[in-house]
Design a protein around this motif. Sequence first.
Motif, PDB file in Angstrom:
ATOM      1  N   GLU A 140       0.835  -1.203   0.000  1.00 37.36           N
ATOM      2  CA  GLU A 140       0.000   0.000   0.000  1.00 37.36           C
ATOM      3  C   GLU A 140       0.868   1.252   0.000  1.00 37.36           C
ATOM      4  O   GLU A 140       1.882   1.316   0.710  1.00 37.36           O
ATOM      5  N   ILE A 141       0.477   2.242  -0.786  1.00 34.78           N
ATOM      6  CA  ILE A 141       1.172   3.527  -0.815  1.00 34.78           C
ATOM      7  C   ILE A 141       0.414   4.475   0.115  1.00 34.78           C
ATOM      8  O   ILE A 141      -0.674   4.949  -0.215  1.00 34.78           O
ATOM      9  N   ALA A 142       0.954   4.697   1.286  1.00 29.66           N
ATOM     10  CA  ALA A 142       0.288   5.512   2.315  1.00 29.66           C
ATOM     11  C   ALA A 142       1.071   6.807   2.501  1.00 29.66           C
ATOM     12  O   ALA A 142       1.990   6.882   3.314  1.00 29.66           O
ATOM     13  N   VAL A 143       0.722   7.823   1.724  1.00 29.81           N
ATOM     14  CA  VAL A 143       1.444   9.086   1.772  1.00 29.81           C
ATOM     15  C   VAL A 143       0.457  10.250   1.818  1.00 29.81           C
ATOM     16  O   VAL A 143      -0.732  10.094   1.546  1.00 29.81           O
ATOM     17  N   LEU A 144       0.965  11.406   2.158  1.00 29.03           N
ATOM     18  CA  LEU A 144       0.216  12.662   2.145  1.00 29.03           C
ATOM     19  C   LEU A 144       1.012  13.664   1.314  1.00 29.03           C
ATOM     20  O   LEU A 144       2.190  13.901   1.600  1.00 29.03           O
ATOM     21  N   ARG A 145       0.365  14.251   0.304  1.00 30.82           N
ATOM     22  CA  ARG A 145       1.039  15.293  -0.478  1.00 30.82           C
ATOM     23  C   ARG A 145       0.577  16.643   0.028  1.00 30.82           C
ATOM     24  O   ARG A 145      -0.603  16.975  -0.035  1.00 30.82           O
ATOM     25  N   VAL A 146       1.502  17.417   0.514  1.00 32.34           N
ATOM     26  CA  VAL A 146       1.217  18.724   1.107  1.00 32.34           C
ATOM     27  C   VAL A 146       1.382  19.799   0.036  1.00 32.34           C
ATOM     28  O   VAL A 146       2.408  19.851  -0.644  1.00 32.34           O
ATOM     29  N   GLY A 147       0.359  20.662  -0.124  1.00 32.91           N
ATOM     30  CA  GLY A 147       0.462  21.799  -1.026  1.00 32.91           C
ATOM     31  C   GLY A 147      -0.187  21.622  -2.370  1.00 32.91           C
ATOM     32  O   GLY A 147       0.214  22.270  -3.334  1.00 32.91           O
ATOM     33  N   THR A 148      -1.232  20.783  -2.479  1.00 32.63           N
ATOM     34  CA  THR A 148      -1.805  20.457  -3.792  1.00 32.63           C
ATOM     35  C   THR A 148      -3.060  21.248  -4.146  1.00 32.63           C
ATOM     36  O   THR A 148      -3.458  21.251  -5.308  1.00 32.63           O
ATOM     37  N   GLU A 149      -3.705  21.900  -3.198  1.00 33.13           N
ATOM     38  CA  GLU A 149      -4.973  22.584  -3.475  1.00 33.13           C
ATOM     39  C   GLU A 149      -4.707  24.025  -3.921  1.00 33.13           C
ATOM     40  O   GLU A 149      -4.294  24.854  -3.137  1.00 33.13           O
ATOM     41  N   THR A 150      -5.001  24.303  -5.185  1.00 32.12           N
ATOM     42  CA  THR A 150      -4.821  25.656  -5.707  1.00 32.12           C
ATOM     43  C   THR A 150      -6.118  26.450  -5.710  1.00 32.12           C
ATOM     44  O   THR A 150      -6.090  27.678  -5.761  1.00 32.12           O
ATOM     45  N   SER A 151      -7.268  25.757  -5.671  1.00 33.93           N
ATOM     46  CA  SER A 151      -8.553  26.450  -5.767  1.00 33.93           C
ATOM     47  C   SER A 151      -8.863  27.299  -4.545  1.00 33.93           C
ATOM     48  O   SER A 151      -9.577  28.299  -4.637  1.00 33.93           O
ATOM     49  N   GLY A 163      -2.988  24.431   0.534  1.00 36.50           N
ATOM     50  CA  GLY A 163      -2.503  25.163  -0.617  1.00 36.50           C
ATOM     51  C   GLY A 163      -1.011  25.027  -0.848  1.00 36.50           C
ATOM     52  O   GLY A 163      -0.266  24.498  -0.004  1.00 36.50           O
ATOM     53  N   PRO A 164      -0.530  25.503  -1.997  1.00 35.66           N
ATOM     54  CA  PRO A 164       0.898  25.440  -2.318  1.00 35.66           C
ATOM     55  C   PRO A 164       1.733  26.187  -1.282  1.00 35.66           C
ATOM     56  O   PRO A 164       1.321  27.224  -0.762  1.00 35.66           O
ATOM     57  N   LEU A 165       2.887  25.669  -1.006  1.00 35.63           N
ATOM     58  CA  LEU A 165       3.812  26.329  -0.080  1.00 35.63           C
ATOM     59  C   LEU A 165       4.319  27.617  -0.714  1.00 35.63           C
ATOM     60  O   LEU A 165       4.647  27.639  -1.899  1.00 35.63           O
ATOM     61  N   PRO A 166       4.390  28.701   0.042  1.00 31.88           N
ATOM     62  CA  PRO A 166       4.685  30.009  -0.548  1.00 31.88           C
ATOM     63  C   PRO A 166       6.138  30.261  -0.900  1.00 31.88           C
ATOM     64  O   PRO A 166       6.455  31.296  -1.476  1.00 31.88           O
ATOM     65  N   GLY A 167       7.023  29.382  -0.576  1.00 37.25           N
ATOM     66  CA  GLY A 167       8.429  29.621  -0.873  1.00 37.25           C
ATOM     67  C   GLY A 167       9.235  28.345  -0.735  1.00 37.25           C
ATOM     68  O   GLY A 167       8.699  27.272  -0.435  1.00 37.25           O
ATOM     69  N   PRO A 168      10.552  28.437  -0.914  1.00 40.28           N
ATOM     70  CA  PRO A 168      11.391  27.234  -0.867  1.00 40.28           C
ATOM     71  C   PRO A 168      11.597  26.672   0.525  1.00 40.28           C
ATOM     72  O   PRO A 168      12.169  25.609   0.686  1.00 40.28           O
ATOM     73  N   GLY A 169      11.138  27.380   1.565  1.00 37.68           N
ATOM     74  CA  GLY A 169      11.292  26.863   2.925  1.00 37.68           C
ATOM     75  C   GLY A 169      12.656  27.165   3.520  1.00 37.68           C
ATOM     76  O   GLY A 169      13.292  28.175   3.158  1.00 37.68           O
ATOM     77  N   PRO A 170      13.078  26.302   4.443  1.00 38.02           N
ATOM     78  CA  PRO A 170      12.518  24.995   4.789  1.00 38.02           C
ATOM     79  C   PRO A 170      11.290  25.101   5.691  1.00 38.02           C
ATOM     80  O   PRO A 170      11.005  26.148   6.259  1.00 38.02           O
ATOM     81  N   TYR A 171      10.585  23.962   5.829  1.00 37.94           N
ATOM     82  CA  TYR A 171       9.402  23.866   6.674  1.00 37.94           C
ATOM     83  C   TYR A 171       9.564  22.688   7.626  1.00 37.94           C
ATOM     84  O   TYR A 171      10.322  21.750   7.363  1.00 37.94           O
ATOM     85  N   ARG A 172       8.801  22.755   8.741  1.00 40.61           N
ATOM     86  CA  ARG A 172       8.755  21.642   9.687  1.00 40.61           C
ATOM     87  C   ARG A 172       7.295  21.304   9.949  1.00 40.61           C
ATOM     88  O   ARG A 172       6.437  22.192   9.933  1.00 40.61           O
ATOM     89  N   VAL A 173       7.015  20.026  10.174  1.00 36.81           N
ATOM     90  CA  VAL A 173       5.636  19.580  10.332  1.00 36.81           C
ATOM     91  C   VAL A 173       5.505  18.691  11.566  1.00 36.81           C
ATOM     92  O   VAL A 173       6.480  18.111  12.059  1.00 36.81           O
ATOM     93  N   LYS A 174       4.268  18.584  12.060  1.00 41.36           N
ATOM     94  CA  LYS A 174       3.921  17.665  13.136  1.00 41.36           C
ATOM     95  C   LYS A 174       2.434  17.342  13.017  1.00 41.36           C
ATOM     96  O   LYS A 174       1.687  18.048  12.322  1.00 41.36           O
ATOM     97  N   PHE A 175       1.993  16.282  13.691  1.00 43.86           N
ATOM     98  CA  PHE A 175       0.590  15.901  13.719  1.00 43.86           C
ATOM     99  C   PHE A 175       0.041  16.137  15.125  1.00 43.86           C
ATOM    100  O   PHE A 175       0.692  15.791  16.119  1.00 43.86           O
ATOM    101  N   VAL A 176      -1.173  16.704  15.182  1.00 45.92           N
ATOM    102  CA  VAL A 176      -1.836  16.982  16.452  1.00 45.92           C
ATOM    103  C   VAL A 176      -3.231  16.387  16.410  1.00 45.92           C
ATOM    104  O   VAL A 176      -3.978  16.607  15.443  1.00 45.92           O
ATOM    105  N   ALA A 177      -3.606  15.630  17.463  1.00 41.45           N
ATOM    106  CA  ALA A 177      -4.939  15.047  17.578  1.00 41.45           C
ATOM    107  C   ALA A 177      -5.800  15.955  18.452  1.00 41.45           C
ATOM    108  O   ALA A 177      -5.434  16.273  19.584  1.00 41.45           O
ATOM    109  N   TRP A 178      -6.949  16.366  17.881  1.00 40.96           N
ATOM    110  CA  TRP A 178      -7.868  17.252  18.589  1.00 40.96           C
ATOM    111  C   TRP A 178      -9.137  16.497  18.966  1.00 40.96           C
ATOM    112  O   TRP A 178      -9.775  15.854  18.124  1.00 40.96           O
TER     113      TRP A 178
END
Length: 275
Positions: A140-151, A163-178
């Motif tokens: 199974e290919i279990a991935v998330l593509r970040v930055g794909t919604e242009t609408s 939405g698309p990332l506004p620049g070359p970064g770098p960026y850092r990410v984490k997951f939070v459960a609410w």
Amino acid sequence: MRVAGAAGGAGGDTELSRPHCCPRHPGARTMLPLLLLLLAPARGQDPQLYVPSLSNLALGGLTTASTFVLDQPRCAFPDSLGDAVIWLVVAVPQGVPSFNSTLEPGSPARAYQLFPGSTSAYMTLNTTVLNYPCPKAHGEIAVLRVGTETSCQRDNTRPTCNGPLPGPGPYRVKFVAWGNSGPVAETKWSEPIPLRTATPWSNIPRTERGHSAAMIALTSILTILFAALLAGLVAMLVCWGSDACGVSSTFSKPETVTVQRYNTHHVYDHPPARL
């Protein structure tokens, strides 16, 4: 339970022996809770031990000028979270130390449209734990593509836009459960993720002498041949439209031809001479 010693033996008491099939082990009571924990339907690891990262699959475009691909947080959150919503947090590195996980997703302080000018982090790609089943199925290919919604890039009514990332970064990410009352679990921050950048025109290498001599000669010859061909075509059109070339016009009136009529004399065959 104690019994008297056998005849001829010492008069002291002896302990009744247990069967060899059920010996008493000093650590039996200690091992039982550990076995129950191992057999319990536990899910994954502690979210605080999970570190998000780029996918290690052989996929094209793991990072582009405005997107990147993460592994899904499979087995990172326990089933006990129930209906808790898992959010992805995208932040610039300088906003990581001051990140406040209690700010509600979709609020102005977590809006994509204000990132990174007025806010240092935004939250997107919300889903439940059920959409991150554990373990992952084979192949199974279990991935998330970040930055794909242009609408929704400039739609202020969609503050959780992916939405698309506004620049070359770098960026850092984490997951939070609410949960219903706020954050209930969160992972660690990822390592900095830089994006690809386009090469400026001024940095594109060129030859020291510019165009080669062979290229210049070939261009000149082709230019001369094209000019000669064009001149010949114009001259041909001028000749066809006038009598300058000694050829009568195509639409000139033909001369009248008189044909005389003759009467044909009948010639009779003579009978063959007899011998």
